[in-house]
Motif scaffolding. Structure first.
Motif, short mmCIF file in Angstrom:
data_model
loop_
_atom_site.label_atom_id
_atom_site.label_comp_id
_atom_site.label_asym_id
_atom_site.label_seq_id
_atom_site.Cartn_x
_atom_site.Cartn_y
_atom_site.Cartn_z
N ARG A 33 4.41 0.99 16.93
CA ARG A 33 3.58 -0.40 17.00
C ARG A 33 4.19 -1.70 17.30
NH1 ARG A 33 -2.15 0.04 13.82
NH2 ARG A 33 -2.91 2.00 14.52
N LEU A 56 7.05 2.64 8.36
CA LEU A 56 6.68 2.56 9.82
C LEU A 56 6.57 4.09 10.45
CD1 LEU A 56 8.75 -0.35 10.94
CD2 LEU A 56 6.63 -0.34 11.34
N GLY A 68 1.84 5.65 15.19
CA GLY A 68 0.44 4.83 15.31
C GLY A 68 0.00 4.40 13.94
N GLN A 69 0.74 4.23 12.89
CA GLN A 69 0.23 3.84 11.69
C GLN A 69 0.27 2.18 11.46
OE1 GLN A 69 2.90 6.22 9.18
NE2 GLN A 69 3.65 4.38 8.37
N ASP A 70 -0.55 1.77 10.47
CA ASP A 70 -0.02 0.39 10.29
C ASP A 70 1.00 0.41 9.27
OD1 ASP A 70 -2.42 -0.38 11.43
OD2 ASP A 70 -3.68 -0.23 9.49
N TYR A 71 1.67 -0.94 9.66
CA TYR A 71 2.90 -1.09 8.96
C TYR A 71 2.75 -1.40 7.37
CZ TYR A 71 7.34 -3.95 7.67
OH TYR A 71 8.38 -4.31 7.26
N ASP A 72 3.46 -0.48 6.47
CA ASP A 72 3.38 -0.58 5.16
C ASP A 72 4.30 -1.68 4.48
OD1 ASP A 72 3.00 -0.34 2.26
OD2 ASP A 72 2.91 1.85 2.38
#
Length: 217
Positions: free
Chosen positions: A112, A161, A164-168
């Motif tokens: 992303r 990271l 396709g996942q949200d940044y933790d």
């Protein structure tokens, strides 16, 4: 008469490079009367010595890189007859991600983050210049990730990271503050994994500067 070539040369003399340009459509939300938006980012890997010897870096005041950017881009914009725009302007904030994607030189990566055709995942924009005239633009490029093995997806040691996942953000910051985070403090392993940006590596001191600022947010 200004062209993309002459603009890039002038930017390079100041420690920056042209990293994209677009003729904004209404949905790009550029200032009224803008014919061309120029996107400017650091000229790596030689940017850090330029900034580290600047008065802003040495004066001990807050936000030295933002102040350096406003001074340097302000001079460039004035010389080109344009208006300087910065990511920190706002709210509302200028849509730099939209502009980058509309330029045809940058795209969403599998993690992303934006990936740019020269800078890879190290792309950053110190600012933009809105010009009234419509300059000739280069051809749009092809997104490099479609033919890549995507090592960025598995490079983060704590999975902050991924595909396709949200940044933790919390996991990333916790890791950077730990003893195990030293390698990431010298440069994000996800960004460093990108094959496109291998010639764009930042000075370790520059990465540490950015990471320290990130931890203070």
């Amino acid at each position: 008469m200004i062209t993309l070539v002459t603009a890039d040369r002038a930017a390079q003399a100041a420690g920056l490079r042209l990293r994209g340009a677009l003729h904004p459509a209404p949905q790009d939300l550029a200032p009224a009367g803008t014919g061309t938006v120029l996107l400017l980012g650091p000229d790596e890997p030689g940017f850090w010595p330029v900034f580290a010897t600047s008065p802003e870096y040495a004066d001990g005041l807050p936000d030295p890189l933002d102040r350096w950017s406003k001074r340097v881009l302000g001079v460039l914009a004035k010389g080109w007859g344009g208006t300087a725009i910065f990511p920190s302007d706002g709210p509302p904030y200028p849509p730099f991600v939209r502009w980058a994607e509309s330029s045809g030189q940058a795209w969403p990566s599998p993690v992303r983050l934006l990936v740019q055709e020269q800078a890879g995942l190290f792309i950053s924009y110190r600012g933009a210049v809105a010009l009234p005239q419509r300059l000739d633009l280069p051809p749009r490029r092809q997104r490099p990730c479609t033919t890549c093995a995507t090592p960025c997806v598995t490079a983060c040691p704590v999975g902050a990271l991924g595909a396709g996942q949200d940044y933790d953000v919390a996991a990333c910051r916790a890791h950077l503050r730990s003893n195990e985070g030293a390698a990431c403090m010298a440069g994000c392993l996800v960004r460093r994994a990108c094959p496109v940006g291998q010639d764009f590596r930042r000075d370790p001191a520059q990465s540490a500067f950015h990471m320290a600022a990130f931890l203070e947010e």
